[in-house]
Design a protein around this motif. Sequence first.
Motif, PDB file in Angstrom:
ATOM      1  N   ALA A 271     -36.241  43.211  38.568  1.00 30.71           N
ATOM      2  CA  ALA A 271     -35.878  43.117  37.155  1.00 30.71           C
ATOM      3  C   ALA A 271     -34.738  42.134  36.912  1.00 30.71           C
ATOM      4  CB  ALA A 271     -35.493  44.490  36.623  1.00 30.71           C
ATOM      5  N   SER A 272     -34.880  41.359  35.846  1.00 33.34           N
ATOM      6  CA  SER A 272     -33.824  40.445  35.415  1.00 33.34           C
ATOM      7  C   SER A 272     -32.806  41.161  34.537  1.00 33.34           C
ATOM      8  CB  SER A 272     -34.427  39.273  34.620  1.00 33.34           C
ATOM      9  OG  SER A 272     -35.283  38.511  35.425  1.00 33.34           O
ATOM     10  N   VAL A 273     -33.256  42.257  33.892  1.00 31.98           N
ATOM     11  CA  VAL A 273     -32.391  42.946  32.939  1.00 31.98           C
ATOM     12  C   VAL A 273     -32.764  44.415  32.857  1.00 31.98           C
ATOM     13  CG1 VAL A 273     -33.899  42.422  30.963  1.00 31.98           C
ATOM     14  CG2 VAL A 273     -31.460  42.810  30.563  1.00 31.98           C
ATOM     15  N   MET A 274     -31.788  45.227  32.490  1.00 33.25           N
ATOM     16  CA  MET A 274     -32.021  46.639  32.204  1.00 33.25           C
ATOM     17  C   MET A 274     -31.046  47.056  31.114  1.00 33.25           C
ATOM     18  SD  MET A 274     -31.728  49.995  34.700  1.00 33.25           S
ATOM     19  CE  MET A 274     -29.940  50.192  34.578  1.00 33.25           C
ATOM     20  N   ILE A 275     -31.537  47.777  30.125  1.00 38.29           N
ATOM     21  CA  ILE A 275     -30.673  48.282  29.052  1.00 38.29           C
ATOM     22  C   ILE A 275     -30.292  49.713  29.390  1.00 38.29           C
ATOM     23  CG2 ILE A 275     -30.499  48.768  26.580  1.00 38.29           C
ATOM     24  CD1 ILE A 275     -32.702  46.677  26.142  1.00 38.29           C
ATOM     25  N   GLY A 276     -29.010  50.020  29.256  1.00 33.95           N
ATOM     26  CA  GLY A 276     -28.555  51.373  29.558  1.00 33.95           C
ATOM     27  C   GLY A 276     -27.415  51.798  28.661  1.00 33.95           C
ATOM     28  N   VAL A 277     -26.992  53.023  28.835  1.00 34.17           N
ATOM     29  CA  VAL A 277     -25.830  53.552  28.111  1.00 34.17           C
ATOM     30  C   VAL A 277     -24.663  53.645  29.098  1.00 34.17           C
ATOM     31  CG1 VAL A 277     -27.157  54.801  26.373  1.00 34.17           C
ATOM     32  CG2 VAL A 277     -26.631  55.925  28.550  1.00 34.17           C
ATOM     33  N   PRO A 278     -23.414  53.747  28.606  1.00 30.52           N
ATOM     34  CA  PRO A 278     -22.254  53.733  29.504  1.00 30.52           C
ATOM     35  C   PRO A 278     -22.321  54.715  30.661  1.00 30.52           C
ATOM     36  CG  PRO A 278     -21.530  53.508  27.249  1.00 30.52           C
ATOM     37  CD  PRO A 278     -23.009  53.760  27.181  1.00 30.52           C
ATOM     38  N   LEU A 279     -22.776  55.939  30.398  1.00 25.94           N
ATOM     39  CA  LEU A 279     -22.792  56.945  31.453  1.00 25.94           C
ATOM     40  C   LEU A 279     -23.665  56.515  32.631  1.00 25.94           C
ATOM     41  CD1 LEU A 279     -21.727  59.768  32.188  1.00 25.94           C
ATOM     42  CD2 LEU A 279     -23.835  60.710  31.243  1.00 25.94           C
ATOM     43  N   LEU A 280     -24.781  55.869  32.354  1.00 24.91           N
ATOM     44  CA  LEU A 280     -25.680  55.400  33.412  1.00 24.91           C
ATOM     45  C   LEU A 280     -24.975  54.391  34.310  1.00 24.91           C
ATOM     46  CD1 LEU A 280     -28.495  55.092  34.731  1.00 24.91           C
ATOM     47  CD2 LEU A 280     -29.027  53.400  32.975  1.00 24.91           C
ATOM     48  N   TYR A 341     -28.353  40.337  34.245  1.00 27.04           N
ATOM     49  CA  TYR A 341     -27.292  41.160  33.659  1.00 27.04           C
ATOM     50  C   TYR A 341     -27.845  42.499  33.205  1.00 27.04           C
ATOM     51  CZ  TYR A 341     -29.286  38.220  29.922  1.00 27.04           C
ATOM     52  OH  TYR A 341     -30.146  37.513  29.128  1.00 27.04           O
ATOM     53  N   PHE A 342     -26.934  43.438  33.041  1.00 24.87           N
ATOM     54  CA  PHE A 342     -27.238  44.700  32.371  1.00 24.87           C
ATOM     55  C   PHE A 342     -26.845  44.540  30.906  1.00 24.87           C
ATOM     56  CE2 PHE A 342     -26.260  46.756  36.648  1.00 24.87           C
ATOM     57  CZ  PHE A 342     -27.581  47.083  36.919  1.00 24.87           C
ATOM     58  N   VAL A 343     -27.513  45.262  30.037  1.00 26.87           N
ATOM     59  CA  VAL A 343     -27.110  45.308  28.628  1.00 26.87           C
ATOM     60  C   VAL A 343     -26.751  46.753  28.312  1.00 26.87           C
ATOM     61  CG1 VAL A 343     -27.828  44.985  26.231  1.00 26.87           C
ATOM     62  CG2 VAL A 343     -28.599  43.372  27.983  1.00 26.87           C
ATOM     63  N   CYS A 344     -25.588  46.950  27.683  1.00 25.16           N
ATOM     64  CA  CYS A 344     -25.108  48.306  27.407  1.00 25.16           C
ATOM     65  C   CYS A 344     -24.944  48.526  25.903  1.00 25.16           C
ATOM     66  CB  CYS A 344     -23.782  48.549  28.117  1.00 25.16           C
ATOM     67  SG  CYS A 344     -23.169  50.232  27.910  1.00 25.16           S
ATOM     68  N   GLY A 345     -25.395  49.678  25.441  1.00 31.52           N
ATOM     69  CA  GLY A 345     -25.239  50.030  24.035  1.00 31.52           C
ATOM     70  C   GLY A 345     -25.276  51.532  23.885  1.00 31.52           C
ATOM     71  N   GLY A 346     -25.294  51.993  22.639  1.00 32.31           N
ATOM     72  CA  GLY A 346     -25.443  53.418  22.367  1.00 32.31           C
ATOM     73  C   GLY A 346     -24.150  54.189  22.267  1.00 32.31           C
ATOM     74  N   ALA A 347     -23.100  53.732  22.951  1.00 29.38           N
ATOM     75  CA  ALA A 347     -21.803  54.418  22.950  1.00 29.38           C
ATOM     76  C   ALA A 347     -20.767  53.443  23.503  1.00 29.38           C
ATOM     77  CB  ALA A 347     -21.861  55.690  23.800  1.00 29.38           C
ATOM     78  N   PRO A 348     -19.461  53.718  23.282  1.00 30.35           N
ATOM     79  CA  PRO A 348     -18.418  52.803  23.789  1.00 30.35           C
ATOM     80  C   PRO A 348     -18.428  52.725  25.318  1.00 30.35           C
ATOM     81  CG  PRO A 348     -17.512  54.312  22.149  1.00 30.35           C
ATOM     82  CD  PRO A 348     -18.884  54.816  22.489  1.00 30.35           C
ATOM     83  N   LEU A 349     -18.290  51.519  25.830  1.00 31.30           N
ATOM     84  CA  LEU A 349     -18.269  51.287  27.276  1.00 31.30           C
ATOM     85  C   LEU A 349     -16.824  51.122  27.748  1.00 31.30           C
ATOM     86  CD1 LEU A 349     -19.888  50.609  29.920  1.00 31.30           C
ATOM     87  CD2 LEU A 349     -19.734  48.205  29.223  1.00 31.30           C
ATOM     88  N   PRO A 350     -16.338  51.995  28.643  1.00 32.53           N
ATOM     89  CA  PRO A 350     -14.974  51.829  29.164  1.00 32.53           C
ATOM     90  C   PRO A 350     -14.824  50.454  29.819  1.00 32.53           C
ATOM     91  CG  PRO A 350     -15.868  53.965  29.792  1.00 32.53           C
ATOM     92  CD  PRO A 350     -17.003  53.183  29.199  1.00 32.53           C
ATOM     93  N   ILE A 364     -22.274  42.712  32.736  1.00 38.17           N
ATOM     94  CA  ILE A 364     -22.735  43.677  31.741  1.00 38.17           C
ATOM     95  C   ILE A 364     -22.423  43.116  30.359  1.00 38.17           C
ATOM     96  CG2 ILE A 364     -22.474  45.990  30.762  1.00 38.17           C
ATOM     97  CD1 ILE A 364     -21.814  47.096  33.433  1.00 38.17           C
ATOM     98  N   LEU A 365     -23.453  42.994  29.532  1.00 36.30           N
ATOM     99  CA  LEU A 365     -23.283  42.534  28.159  1.00 36.30           C
ATOM    100  C   LEU A 365     -23.286  43.739  27.238  1.00 36.30           C
ATOM    101  CD1 LEU A 365     -25.817  39.544  28.087  1.00 36.30           C
ATOM    102  CD2 LEU A 365     -23.405  39.513  28.767  1.00 36.30           C
ATOM    103  N   GLN A 366     -22.148  43.993  26.607  1.00 34.62           N
ATOM    104  CA  GLN A 366     -22.075  45.116  25.688  1.00 34.62           C
ATOM    105  C   GLN A 366     -22.467  44.666  24.292  1.00 34.62           C
ATOM    106  OE1 GLN A 366     -19.006  48.710  24.380  1.00 34.62           O
ATOM    107  NE2 GLN A 366     -18.215  46.930  25.445  1.00 34.62           N
ATOM    108  N   GLY A 367     -23.219  45.515  23.594  1.00 39.04           N
ATOM    109  CA  GLY A 367     -23.600  45.230  22.218  1.00 39.04           C
ATOM    110  C   GLY A 367     -23.260  46.405  21.329  1.00 39.04           C
ATOM    111  N   TYR A 368     -23.596  46.268  20.041  1.00 38.04           N
ATOM    112  CA  TYR A 368     -23.281  47.324  19.079  1.00 38.04           C
ATOM    113  C   TYR A 368     -24.345  47.337  17.991  1.00 38.04           C
ATOM    114  CZ  TYR A 368     -21.071  49.510  15.009  1.00 38.04           C
ATOM    115  OH  TYR A 368     -20.821  50.295  13.917  1.00 38.04           O
ATOM    116  N   GLY A 369     -24.631  48.523  17.505  1.00 42.85           N
ATOM    117  CA  GLY A 369     -25.571  48.628  16.392  1.00 42.85           C
ATOM    118  C   GLY A 369     -25.777  50.065  15.981  1.00 42.85           C
ATOM    119  N   LEU A 370     -26.649  50.248  15.017  1.00 40.54           N
ATOM    120  CA  LEU A 370     -27.000  51.573  14.512  1.00 40.54           C
ATOM    121  C   LEU A 370     -28.497  51.624  14.278  1.00 40.54           C
ATOM    122  CD1 LEU A 370     -24.213  50.545  12.851  1.00 40.54           C
ATOM    123  CD2 LEU A 370     -24.355  52.841  11.969  1.00 40.54           C
TER     124      LEU A 370
END
Length: 583
Positions: A271-280, A341-350, A364-370
């Motif tokens: 995989a070139s990319v995976m989207i996850g949440v901070p806890l993962l 890279y990983f992409v992170c969203g869904g909650a704040p990333l420490p 890790i690329l962090q993003g934001y949305g609703l």
Amino acid sequence: MPLKNYILRDHLGIFTIGEMVNRSAKVYGSKKALSVYRDEKWQYITYRELGERVRFLAKALQGAGLKMGQTCAILGPNSPEWGQAYLAITSLGAISVPIDPALKPHEFKHILEDTDTNFIFVAQKFLEDILEIDEELSFKKIIVLDSFEKSKFSNKKVSSFEVFLREGQKQKDKFKKPKLKDIAAIIYTSGTTGKAKGVMLTHENIMSDVALVYQMVDLEPGESILSVLPIHHTLECTGGFLLPLYAGLNIYYARSLKSREIIEDLRTSKASVMIGVPLLFQKMLEGIERKVKQAPLPRKTLFKGLLKVVELAEKVGKDEEAAKVLFAKLREKAGLGHLKYFVCGGAPLPPFVPEKFRKLGIKILQGYGLTEASPVLTLNPVFRPKDTSVGVPLPQVEVKVESPNENGVGELCFKGPMVMKGYYKNPEATKAVIDDEGFLHTGDLGYIDEEGYVYVCGRAKNVIVTPAGKNVYPEEVEFELDRRPFILESMVYGIPTERGGEEVAAVIVPDYEEIDRQFSGKQLTEEDVKALIAKEVKKAMENVATYKRVKQFIIWDEELPKTSTRKIKRHHVLPVVLNQKGN
């Protein structure tokens, strides 16, 4: 000065979801589209096959009586069939209603009843629940996503996925096609702060978000993405499903959420990319650090030495290049050799998480949305991410900070083509969050730096105001608490005081596994654990201003209730903890 030239390329066009499927089938043809592990091997279908199956499913739905503008629900875990159902429903001009499998049967019923749903795709494990609901709502068609024993069910409405798909081959090939302004999906928010609402997203909302994110990432046809997050959630549906299909990627469905199997699947899929949440990502990082601790002394010494070199290279701005070279073998062994890279969203990333990964050559690329914005609004640029920021606005997205304080912190508001049509059957709630200028009021507090990067401080509703009038963002305090080795997670909240304002308090979930590891052979009492956590809290609070410090805490012995994107359901926890005495 605002950051410029973060757009890497033009998008491919903004189409309806059905038009996107047809285009991808023609352009990507024999390339792999969806891959899943079944019968002890990885199986796949191509883009051409996907286009054909979606067309047959749409025809079958039309033949069963589903009309443009009507709703069809999908209830089940991630699978190629889930994705095909979603694409078929929306291609037909009907409205997809994805349902969170973690909900209770009465919550399924509420969503189905609220949306007047008569058609549903359902995983076999939820079939009995749906058949009970059917006695009251009387569905027209129930299609089972995975294998089941038809003989056990006498209900003629129930059909297997493959049988239903074959019925579509017999149907006429013509149906009206939706327009960009038509509703494609109604998604019920998980409700971190109260009752869930149905978010109406049009084809234009969803596909403009897909197209604009595509401009900011460098993913190419034939590359792979590992699908991990639940697909009913907008982040995975848009970013981990529709975007890859738009770009010609091969979607691998992860076998499970176990860290070990995710690493194996990353290796297998290349995989070139995976989207996850901070806890993962935190769990993955902990796994890497645990292996380093357990490694023989020479290997451990080498690892620490290489980290020192990367830290020295950081001083001259060459840390990324150094980390890529020095830790290449480690990444390859960990199954991350092909990862961009990983992409992170869904909650704040420490911030320490992307920082530590970056030192290993992993970005890790962090993003934001609703959900209300389909969902992506900001994303860190591939070539220059900032660990503490959620990135820059997507192309065509405007951002403003409403009522900023002296530090420039105010409510983040966004405007763009991905912002929802509104809440289903709830114009009052819609009016409350979308102003006359078309800006979506997020309820999140934040600010924008001189380069245009957006920062999120926390939820406006969660802000604690001290007796001295100081604002405390719970997420900031939680970040410090959660870094302590014996604290698994925390939730910070305010307790009203007699002199006005609020006192900072916390719910603490101890990391009992780590405590057992560190105190092996010792039988710790409840009081011992409380004392240990008290020391952890005191140590964590050394890093925050005096007025932000936790004055009392409560031990919570199990994982805090969360939404599907791992946000704590504060409205579930608060009524319980406010009735307990702190420590």
